[in-house]
Structure formats: C-alpha cells, structure tokens
Design a protein around this motif. Structure first.
Motif, PDB file in Angstrom:
ATOM      1  N   PRO A 195       0.836  -1.222   0.000  1.00  0.00           N
ATOM      2  CA  PRO A 195       0.000   0.000   0.000  1.00  0.00           C
ATOM      3  C   PRO A 195       0.858   1.254   0.000  1.00  0.00           C
ATOM      4  O   PRO A 195       1.917   1.313   0.624  1.00  0.00           O
ATOM      5  CB  PRO A 195      -0.807  -0.138   1.301  1.00  0.00           C
ATOM      6  CG  PRO A 195       0.012  -1.041   2.166  1.00  0.00           C
ATOM      7  CD  PRO A 195       0.730  -1.980   1.254  1.00  0.00           C
ATOM      8  N   GLN A 196       0.401   2.236  -0.731  1.00  0.00           N
ATOM      9  CA  GLN A 196       1.081   3.517  -0.839  1.00  0.00           C
ATOM     10  C   GLN A 196       0.125   4.630  -0.430  1.00  0.00           C
ATOM     11  O   GLN A 196      -1.095   4.430  -0.362  1.00  0.00           O
ATOM     12  CB  GLN A 196       1.564   3.733  -2.282  1.00  0.00           C
ATOM     13  CG  GLN A 196       2.585   2.702  -2.760  1.00  0.00           C
ATOM     14  CD  GLN A 196       3.901   2.790  -2.017  1.00  0.00           C
ATOM     15  OE1 GLN A 196       4.485   3.861  -1.883  1.00  0.00           O
ATOM     16  NE2 GLN A 196       4.361   1.652  -1.497  1.00  0.00           N
ATOM     17  N   PRO A 197       0.638   5.822  -0.146  1.00  0.00           N
ATOM     18  CA  PRO A 197      -0.253   6.940   0.237  1.00  0.00           C
ATOM     19  C   PRO A 197      -1.295   7.213  -0.849  1.00  0.00           C
ATOM     20  O   PRO A 197      -1.025   7.096  -2.041  1.00  0.00           O
ATOM     21  CB  PRO A 197       0.721   8.120   0.393  1.00  0.00           C
ATOM     22  CG  PRO A 197       2.042   7.480   0.700  1.00  0.00           C
ATOM     23  CD  PRO A 197       2.057   6.186  -0.063  1.00  0.00           C
ATOM     24  N   GLY A 198      -2.485   7.572  -0.400  1.00  0.00           N
ATOM     25  CA  GLY A 198      -3.562   7.877  -1.331  1.00  0.00           C
ATOM     26  C   GLY A 198      -4.271   6.645  -1.861  1.00  0.00           C
ATOM     27  O   GLY A 198      -4.805   6.666  -2.972  1.00  0.00           O
ATOM     28  N   ASP A 199      -4.307   5.544  -1.088  1.00  0.00           N
ATOM     29  CA  ASP A 199      -4.968   4.295  -1.479  1.00  0.00           C
ATOM     30  C   ASP A 199      -4.387   3.701  -2.759  1.00  0.00           C
ATOM     31  O   ASP A 199      -5.058   2.956  -3.479  1.00  0.00           O
ATOM     32  CB  ASP A 199      -6.481   4.512  -1.675  1.00  0.00           C
ATOM     33  CG  ASP A 199      -7.176   4.904  -0.376  1.00  0.00           C
ATOM     34  OD1 ASP A 199      -6.663   4.496   0.692  1.00  0.00           O
ATOM     35  OD2 ASP A 199      -8.193   5.606  -0.450  1.00  0.00           O
ATOM     36  N   ALA A 200      -3.161   4.025  -3.072  1.00  0.00           N
ATOM     37  CA  ALA A 200      -2.504   3.453  -4.253  1.00  0.00           C
ATOM     38  C   ALA A 200      -1.742   2.198  -3.858  1.00  0.00           C
ATOM     39  O   ALA A 200      -1.473   1.942  -2.678  1.00  0.00           O
ATOM     40  CB  ALA A 200      -1.558   4.479  -4.878  1.00  0.00           C
ATOM     41  N   LEU A 201      -1.405   1.398  -4.852  1.00  0.00           N
ATOM     42  CA  LEU A 201      -0.654   0.164  -4.652  1.00  0.00           C
ATOM     43  C   LEU A 201       0.566   0.159  -5.561  1.00  0.00           C
ATOM     44  O   LEU A 201       0.562   0.766  -6.635  1.00  0.00           O
ATOM     45  CB  LEU A 201      -1.528  -1.066  -4.957  1.00  0.00           C
ATOM     46  CG  LEU A 201      -2.737  -1.302  -4.061  1.00  0.00           C
ATOM     47  CD1 LEU A 201      -3.547  -2.477  -4.589  1.00  0.00           C
ATOM     48  CD2 LEU A 201      -2.311  -1.562  -2.616  1.00  0.00           C
ATOM     49  N   THR A 202       1.603  -0.520  -5.117  1.00  0.00           N
ATOM     50  CA  THR A 202       2.789  -0.683  -5.957  1.00  0.00           C
ATOM     51  C   THR A 202       2.486  -1.651  -7.101  1.00  0.00           C
ATOM     52  O   THR A 202       1.514  -2.407  -7.062  1.00  0.00           O
ATOM     53  CB  THR A 202       3.968  -1.213  -5.141  1.00  0.00           C
ATOM     54  OG1 THR A 202       3.603  -2.486  -4.570  1.00  0.00           O
ATOM     55  CG2 THR A 202       4.337  -0.248  -4.029  1.00  0.00           C
ATOM     56  N   ASP A 203       3.333  -1.620  -8.103  1.00  0.00           N
ATOM     57  CA  ASP A 203       3.148  -2.516  -9.242  1.00  0.00           C
ATOM     58  C   ASP A 203       3.439  -3.961  -8.829  1.00  0.00           C
ATOM     59  O   ASP A 203       4.458  -4.228  -8.173  1.00  0.00           O
ATOM     60  CB  ASP A 203       4.088  -2.133 -10.387  1.00  0.00           C
ATOM     61  CG  ASP A 203       3.704  -0.791 -11.002  1.00  0.00           C
ATOM     62  OD1 ASP A 203       2.528  -0.429 -10.903  1.00  0.00           O
ATOM     63  OD2 ASP A 203       4.601  -0.135 -11.576  1.00  0.00           O
ATOM     64  N   PRO A 204       2.577  -4.906  -9.198  1.00  0.00           N
ATOM     65  CA  PRO A 204       2.840  -6.315  -8.871  1.00  0.00           C
ATOM     66  C   PRO A 204       4.113  -6.847  -9.533  1.00  0.00           C
ATOM     67  O   PRO A 204       4.797  -7.692  -8.964  1.00  0.00           O
ATOM     68  CB  PRO A 204       1.592  -7.041  -9.401  1.00  0.00           C
ATOM     69  CG  PRO A 204       0.546  -5.986  -9.504  1.00  0.00           C
ATOM     70  CD  PRO A 204       1.260  -4.722  -9.836  1.00  0.00           C
ATOM     71  N   VAL A 205       4.408  -6.370 -10.730  1.00  0.00           N
ATOM     72  CA  VAL A 205       5.614  -6.784 -11.449  1.00  0.00           C
ATOM     73  C   VAL A 205       6.363  -5.525 -11.844  1.00  0.00           C
ATOM     74  O   VAL A 205       5.757  -4.557 -12.320  1.00  0.00           O
ATOM     75  CB  VAL A 205       5.274  -7.616 -12.701  1.00  0.00           C
ATOM     76  CG1 VAL A 205       6.558  -8.108 -13.368  1.00  0.00           C
ATOM     77  CG2 VAL A 205       4.394  -8.797 -12.332  1.00  0.00           C
ATOM     78  N   HIS A 206       7.677  -5.525 -11.655  1.00  0.00           N
ATOM     79  CA  HIS A 206       8.484  -4.346 -11.982  1.00  0.00           C
ATOM     80  C   HIS A 206       8.567  -4.189 -13.490  1.00  0.00           C
ATOM     81  O   HIS A 206       9.130  -5.030 -14.193  1.00  0.00           O
ATOM     82  CB  HIS A 206       9.871  -4.480 -11.364  1.00  0.00           C
ATOM     83  CG  HIS A 206       9.840  -4.589  -9.881  1.00  0.00           C
ATOM     84  ND1 HIS A 206       9.551  -3.528  -9.060  1.00  0.00           N
ATOM     85  CD2 HIS A 206      10.015  -5.646  -9.057  1.00  0.00           C
ATOM     86  CE1 HIS A 206       9.566  -3.910  -7.798  1.00  0.00           C
ATOM     87  NE2 HIS A 206       9.848  -5.206  -7.768  1.00  0.00           N
ATOM     88  N   GLY A 207       8.024  -3.078 -13.983  1.00  0.00           N
ATOM     89  CA  GLY A 207       7.924  -2.888 -15.419  1.00  0.00           C
ATOM     90  C   GLY A 207       9.239  -2.727 -16.136  1.00  0.00           C
ATOM     91  O   GLY A 207       9.307  -2.923 -17.345  1.00  0.00           O
TER      92      GLY A 207
END
Length: 911
Positions: free
Chosen positions: A179-191
């Motif tokens: 979880p990241q600030p602002g209800d965001a999520l990190t990428d499941p796979v590094h692009g």
C-alpha cells in the motif's frame, strides 16, 4: 554404419554467425560434391591449418533447442506455483513480509539510498555494455533476440499488472503489492526489471562467468533497495525474475537460437587432437530418421591418410535433450523399469557409452570397438569406433535375412545377457551385418550394466518382435529357441506387450493394425456388394413369378448376405504379430505364463483425469463457497426439481432413438434404452466422448450387427450428431444475438467473432500440411465405413427421421432440464433467460465436456455452464446451484440405475 547419404551441400565451414566459430576457409566445395582429399600434412602445426573437406547436410543457422522449451515449461510451472502459494498460504506470505521488514528496519538510510542509486544506474548500463561488446564481435543477432524478449516481457508485465489489479483474488493482490499513500498500490511486477532480465537471459549473459557475477550483484542490489524502501514484496521480486526468465526462453525457442553445433571442421580438428590424420568426413544416416535414435548423435564416416576408415559419433548438448519429455513420461508411468537419467551431462553420456562398448566386447558379443574419445569444445563430445562397413537389418531386404543371420543376432543377445548387460534398443537399426555375414550389435548407449531380470526379458521380447516383423513369427521364434532355449523364450511372454517395446516398433505395430482393419473392411464391403448384386438378380426373377415367394426369398437373401459377410470377415481376419509370436511359443511350452505383467504405474487417462479433476474441484469449491446454499435450498421450487428429473429420464429414450435411426438392422428398442441408461454408469469411468461410443458399439455387436457395420452405425450417429450440434449452436447463437433487437436480424458481435475464429482455425488447419494430414487421418480413421452406412440409412426415410428426430429431441430435453434447474432456484426478482440463451450455454458446455479427457466431462462441463449462465445475465448465486442440480440429474443420479442396467445386460450377454 549405414551407407553414407548424398549430401545436399557441404558444411565444412562453420556459420559466420555462430559464436566462437573459427575463421572460414578460403575455399568452399560446391554443394553436393564428393569429399575431397586433403593435402599431406608435413607437421603438427600444418595439420591444424590445412584444409580438410567434410561432406554433410547443411546445418540450419538456427535451431529450436529442447532445453529452451524445458526451461520455458519450468518457468510456467514456477509462476503457477508462486500464484498458488500467494493464494492459499496467506499467513506464510504475510509472515515472510513481516520478517523481512523487521530485518531491514535497522539498515542505515545512507546505505539504502546508495544501493538504490547504484542499482538503478547499473540496471541500465550493464545491458548496454554487453550489447556493445556483442556488436563489436559481430554478434548482432543475439542483441536482436534480447530486444525482442524484452519487448515481450514488458507486454506480459503490463498484462499481469492489469490482471492483479482488476481480477485477481485479494490474497494474490496482497502478496504482490504494497500500500502507498492515497490508497494506491505498488506494481505487482516491476515494469523495467522484467524486460532487463529477459534481455540478459536471451543474449546469454548468464553463460559468461564475469557477466553473470555482475548480473547477480545488480539484481540483488535492486531487490534490496526496493524491499527496504517498501516499494515491493518478496513475491513480487520472485515473480518479476520468473516472468523475465520464462519469456526469454520462450522467445529463444520460438525464434530459434544460433546453431553452435560442431561442424565438419571442428570434427577434423578433434580427430587431429587425438592423433588421427583425417582427410575426409562424410555424414551418414541422420539420427532423426528413427524416433528411437533422436538422442544418439550425428554419425560420420572418416577417411584417414593411412589406415582403415573410422566411424565417429558426435553428441552435443541439444541432442542430449532430445526425447527428454518422453523419458520423463516413461519414468513417471512405468514401474519396475530402471532407465538412465532423463538428462545426462555430456561427460556422463560419454562414460556410459564407453563403458557399455568395452563391457559388450568383454562379454564376447560382436560390437564396434571404441578406440578414442574426446571433447569438441564445451558443448560436444565425440566417440571414435573402428569401421565395420555393413548394413543394418532395416536396410536389408526380407529375402536377404536368413535363418543363420537371425540366430547370429540371438547369439549376440545371449552373450550380452550372460554378463547381465541389457541393450534396451534392439530395433532393426541396432543389428548390423558386415560383408562376411557376421552380426554386430550397435547403439549400446541406452543400455544398462548389471540389469535386472525384467529388463533382460524385455530385450528378448523386443528382438522377437523386431525379427518377427521381418521374417515372420515362426522363423523368429525358431531362431530364439535354437540359441536361448525354450525356457528363456517362454519367460518373455508376459512382457510381449506394446508398452514394453520401443517407440518405432510400437509405431510399426499400429500401422500394421490399421492396414489389417482396412483389409477386413474391404473384404466385408466386397462380400456385401456381391451378395446385394446376387440378391437383386434373384429378387427380380422371383418377383416375376410370385409376390409371396419374392418376400420369402427376400428374407432368405438377407440371411445369406449376413452369412456371406461373416464368412468374408472371418477369412480376412488376421492375428497381430504379438499374438502370432505367443502362439508359436505356446506350441513349444503350453504351460508358459502369458498373463501380461503390469508395467504401467499410472495411465495417461488417470493422470489427465486427476489434473482436470483438481482444477474442476478448485473452481467448483470457489464458486460454491460464495453461494448461500441454505437460503437457496429453502427457497427452491420442488416442482421444477421434479420436472428436471423427468426431462433427464426422457433423454434416454431420445438417445435410443438417435442411435437406432442409423442402424438398418432390427434391434430391440427397450434393450437399447437400457443400454443408454447403462452408459450413464460408463461415463463415470471413461471420458464422455469415448465411453458412450464403446458401449453402443459393443451393444450393437451383441445384438447381431456385424462389427464393421456396428462401428459404422455409431460413427454415422456421431457424425450426424456433430453436424446437428454445430447447426443448432449457430442457429441459437444467431437468435440470441437478435433477441435484444427484435426489429433487426443482425447477430451479436460475439457470434460473429466466434464464426470468424472458427473460419480462421479451419483455414490454418487446411493451409498447414502437418495439421491437415493429422486432421484428415483422424477423421478418416474415425468415420471409415460411415459413408456406405449413411447411404443405407438414407434409403430408409423412416430410420433417418427417427435418428435425426431423436437427436433434436435429446438436445431439447437437456435444454429443458437445464431450464427447469434454473427455474427451481430462481426467485421472483431473478430475470428469466430465453430458451435460445440456455440452448447456447448448454451446447457450448456439452462440446467442452465431450472434448475433456475427464470422465463425464467433470470439471469442464460445470465450469463452462456456470460461466455461460453468468455471462448471459444469471446471478452467480442462482447459476452455481442450478448447474449442480442439472449435473446431479444428468450425471450422478443415473449412476446407480446405470450400474444395475450394465450388470443386467452383461449377465445376459448383451454387452
């Protein structure tokens, strides 16, 4: 050795694009020319630089390596395992993340920032540096492969991110994101990391020690920086590495890798290195011509400046991987049979073949003498044998194979078995006869030292079959009895079964079985036509005299026709080779055991059923657990449940009509209905598309229909059923697309897309020769004899109407049963589906069930019906119990009555 083949082109020079290839020679022989003599060597240095010709087929510039396919499959399985752990072991994933978080909290902030900076720069610079090095060395093809793999890995990364964000279960999303600030999520796979890994793997950085160290340092630094900074999870890093690795090897297998196999010049240099003075090398029989020899290497006939020629076998890593999946499958499915490891290193393969060559000669067998071995670089080895100069058993005409030659082959087997040496591949290619008639055994690479009794008996069974296919069972058994004695030959009878024989032998037996069936069919058809012609002439003569006598004559002629066809079938029937060998041995040892030894640990059908059943169980459990069955059952309308039961019971009457409509002979209708009920029991132990066909064929044969005509009747019923199924699916699909717009006759986009997909598949199959031949062969074998049977049925309109009407009625009853199951759980607030929509869902689900290898289509039918009903607007809470009720009525509830009917018909001899 086989006589050398005329080569299409000289391949004395290695390809310029092959990494590490020596500089090309200044002169190149014309394609198709004979080997040219090299100049006399004055010194060791001159020997290394003089040009020596080699004649062999031109090696392809790129090859599809089995090892790349193996790594691709391993990567896919690892990704599936990772998702499974993330989905079911939520506590483990959470605990692992907590442990890592606690361990990294103490890391200095400066170290974290420095690691992130260095890794971010290195991830970009390392691939570029390697690309520059490859371009300087004129190896641009590898860079192109790496760029393509990186692009594909980026696409897979985007698709995975989209799936995890929108459709994946919550446990998988939690395991792969932070979880990241602002209800965001990190990428499941590094692009960016997955494409870099794919690029590095495709260009071969991992195979170079220095670059490999740099690669791992960069990856570890990047993983450390991302984990400590809270930008990823351990599972996300592992998934990123797996995706990059898997996509890279998938790309390499699809486009092919540069061919680095040793060429004729490498072989010449290797021979000079071990003290020989070669002047020419010619490629002999290609190993890929025989499916049993796909991993035995390339063979050369080498001419020396002084002395007799040599037989040289070159084995590289790619040929080592040939047949890997077949060997794994044999080790998995066969019991009590020790085989060599599925994958051996080149050193292990070299040592095993050398050991077996020396052991065979020490045992007194005639085998090629191994005189030298050597490595040809890091990826190939060679074995040098004395040249025999003979022909294999497969290359000889049947008239040339004498009884003395057969006994000579058995003497070699006796010598090997006296020292417990098993050959394991006693096919015609492994038996060599020189110019004087002496028999040699070759291809010992797949053999075993200190073999058990079972393996030795398999060798006897294999050679019996090999010689029997060439000289007949009587001469083959006589030769074995003369050398081994009756006891040793009789002991192999339990192993005289196809599963114990080589792949090429099994293929030959299948081909002969098809030819026998074709001859039997042709004999029956000829007898039928002759009887019909004679019947027509007699009937015309009788009709001219008396109508009553004509009817009596007609019945008599039908019986005569049946007897004539039975006699023709009996005369044309032939025993297969294995049965002939058993009969010959039993004449000498009547008390010999003939019951086959059970060699299979697990059958393919069982394994496929287990896998499909596991997938189906997971899907059904996930669907069922989300439904409130207590409330659903309480609100169920039992009147519709009874209606569903009634529709299911009537379907057996319709099934009997659909079968009897394609059987011109008189068959009792009541017993046919019982046979269809018995089929509900057979479906539980056999795939849906197999069990019913076998049971109906057996029932018709017991009812007095000749075997060939029984198969043709069932085939005609299946063919008409397939046509009706396709037409009904297209019709109801069209109607479903026009339901929402009654004023328009334009079908839905889904129907158009489905039709276009089918059309494209048909075009692809017809355009590719291999696929076209495969489909035509399967269809021809399935419906052989169906067309004449269909012509007989067309001449009886009443029968044809009964058959087609039964098929339509059967489909309608199943649709009504599914509709009643839906209505049983539909409340007043649930929208009612149209019969056209239900029919499309049923027809699609039934097609998948027929194609599935699971008994009764378990898993495939439930999944297809549930997803189909949800897709047409039915709530999941209603679709899941409705499908379960439908399957209970049509699959599970009839099992007990089916078992009773099956036993009753079997006891009366009607099945």
């Amino acid at each position: 050795m086989q006589p050398p083949k005329a080569a299409d082109a000289s391949d004395a020079e290695p390809r310029p694009d092959a990494p590490g290839a020596p500089e090309p020679a200044k002169e190149t022989p014309e394609p198709g020319t004979e080997p040219l003599a090299g100049s006399t060597l004055a010194s060791a240095d001159a020997a290394l630089t003089d040009r020596v010709s080699g004649d062999e087929p031109l090696l392809p510039a790129r090859v599809h390596r089995p090892s790349d396919l193996l790594r691709l499959l391993v990567g896919v399985l690892a990704i599936a395992l990772l998702f499974s752990i993330a989905a079911f072991a939520q506590g483990t994933t959470t605990g692992l993340e907590d442990d890592i978080s606690k361990g990294t909290d103490q890391a200095p902030d400066l170290l974290i920032k420095l690691a992130g900076l260095v890794s971010s720069i290195a991830v970009l610079l390392v691939p570029v540096a390697f690309a520059i090095e490859r371009l300087v060395k004129r190896d641009g093809l590898r860079i192109a492969d790496g760029v393509l793999a990186a692009v594909l890995a980026h696409g897979v990364t985007l698709a995975t991110d989209l799936w995890v964000a929108r459709s994946a279960p919550g446990t998988i999303r939690e395991a792969l994101t932070q979880p990241q600030p602002g209800d965001a999520l990190t990428d499941p796979v590094h692009g960016y990391l997955a494409p870099v890994i794919a690029y590095m793997t495709a260009v071969g950085m991992a195979r170079r020690p220095r670059w490999r160290v740099v690669l791992w340092v960069v990856l570890l630094l990047d993983a450390f920086a991302m984990l400590v900074g809270g930008y990823t999870t351990p599972f996300s890093i592992v998934l990123t590495v797996l995706i990059g690795w898997t996509v890279a090897y998938g790309t390499l297998y699809a486009v092919g890798s540069p061919n680095v196999r040793p060429t004729g010049q490498h072989l010449m240099a290797g021979l000079r290195h071990v003290g020989f003075r070669p002047v020419a090398a010619m490629r002999t029989e290609d190993a890929h011509d025989n499916i049993d020899q796909s991993d035995r290497g390339r063979r050369y006939l080498v001419t020396l400046e002084d002395g007799p020629p040599l037989d040289v076998t070159v084995v590289d890593r790619e040929q080592q991987a040939q047949g890997f999946f077949y060997r794994v499958w044999r080790r998995l499915t066969l019991r009590s049979i020790t085989q060599r490891r599925s994958i051996q290193s080149l050193r292990q393969a070299l040592e095993q073949e050398a050991l077996l060559a020396y052991a065979a000669i020490a045992a007194g067998a005639n085998a090629p003498k191994l005189i030298a071995t050597s490595e040809l670089g890091p990826d190939a080895v060679m074995l040098v044998y004395e040249h025999i100069g003979g022909r294999s058993l497969d290359a000889m005409e049947d008239e040339e194979i004498t009884d003395e030659l057969v006994r000579g082959a058995w003497r070699q087997v006796r010598a090997l078995q006296s020292r417990r040496i098993a050959h394991r591949r006693l096919t015609g290619d492994a038996i060599l006869v020189d110019r004087s008639g002496t028999v040699f055994v070759t291809d010992l690479r797949g053999g075993e030292i200190a073999a058990g009794d079972l393996i030795l008996r398999m060798d006897v069974a294999q050679l019996l079959t090999t010689t029997g296919l060439r000289v007949g069972a009587e001469r083959a058994v006589a030769g074995a009895l003369a050398v081994l004695g009756p006891d040793a030959v009789a002991d192999c009878l339990p192993l005289l079964q196809p599963i114990a024989l080589s792949r090429s032998t099994r293929a030959t037996l299948r081909r002969l079985a098809r030819e026998r069936s074709q001859r039997e069919r042709e004999a029956v058809l000829e007898a039928s036509q002759a009887a019909k012609q004679a019947k027509a002439e007699e009937h015309e003569a009788a009709a001219a005299n008396d109508r009553k006598a004509a009817r009596k004559s007609l019945r008599t002629e039908k019986q005569a026709e049946k007897r004539a066809m039975d006699d023709a079938l009996e005369e044309a029937r032939e025993e297969d080779m294995l049965a002939q060998i058993r009969r010959e041995v039993l004449l000498i040892r009547p008390q010999a055991p003939v019951e086959p030894v059970r060699l299979e640990r697990i059958k393919p059908r069982t394994l496929f059923s287990f896998i499909a059943g596991s997938i189906a169980a997971y899907f059904l459990i996930s669907q069922v657990t989300e439904a409130d069955f207590g409330t659903v059952v309480e609100q169920a309308e039992w009147g519709w449940v009874a209606a569903a039961l009634g529709f299911s019971a009537l379907s057996y009457v319709a099934a009997a009509m659909s079968l009897l409509g394609f059987v011109p002979e008189r068959v009792p209708f009541g017993k046919t209905v019982l046979a269809q009920v018995a089929g509900s029991f057979v479906k539980i132990v056999a795939p849906a598309a197999v069990g019913g066909v076998a049971l109906n064929t057996r029932f018709l044969q017991r009812a007095g229909v000749r075997p060939g005509l029984a198969v043709a009747s069932v085939g005609a019923s299946q063919l008409f059923g397939l046509g009706c199924h396709i037409l009904l699916l297209a019709l109801f699909g069209y109607l479903t697309g026009t339901e929402k717009t009654p004023d328009s006759l334009t079908p839905s986009r889904t129907v158009i897309a489905g039709l276009l997909t089918v059309a494209v598949l048909v075009l692809v199959v017809t355009a590719i020769p291999f696929l076209r031949k495969f489909v035509v062969t399967r269809v021809r074998s399935l419906f052989a004899g169906v067309v004449p049977r269909m012509l007989d049925v067309v001449q009886r309109p009443q029968k044809l109407i009964t058959g087609i009407g039964g098929m339509l009625l059967l489909t309608g009853l199943f649709v009504l049963c599914l509709d009643a199951s839906i209505r049983a759980f539909s409340g007043p607030d649930v929208p009612q589906l149209s019969y056209a929509s239900i029919a499309v869902v049923f027809l699609a689900g039934n097609a998948l069930g027929s194609a599935a290898p699971t008994p009764g289509g378990m898993g495939a039918v439930e999944g297809a019906l549930t997803l189909g009903l949800i897709a047409v607007g039915l709530p999941k809470e209603v679709a899941a119990p409705a499908v379960l009720l439908y399957r209970v009525m049509t699959l599970w509830l009839p099992v007990l009555p089916g078992w009773i009917c099956f036993n009753q018909l079997t006891r009366k001899g009607e099945l």
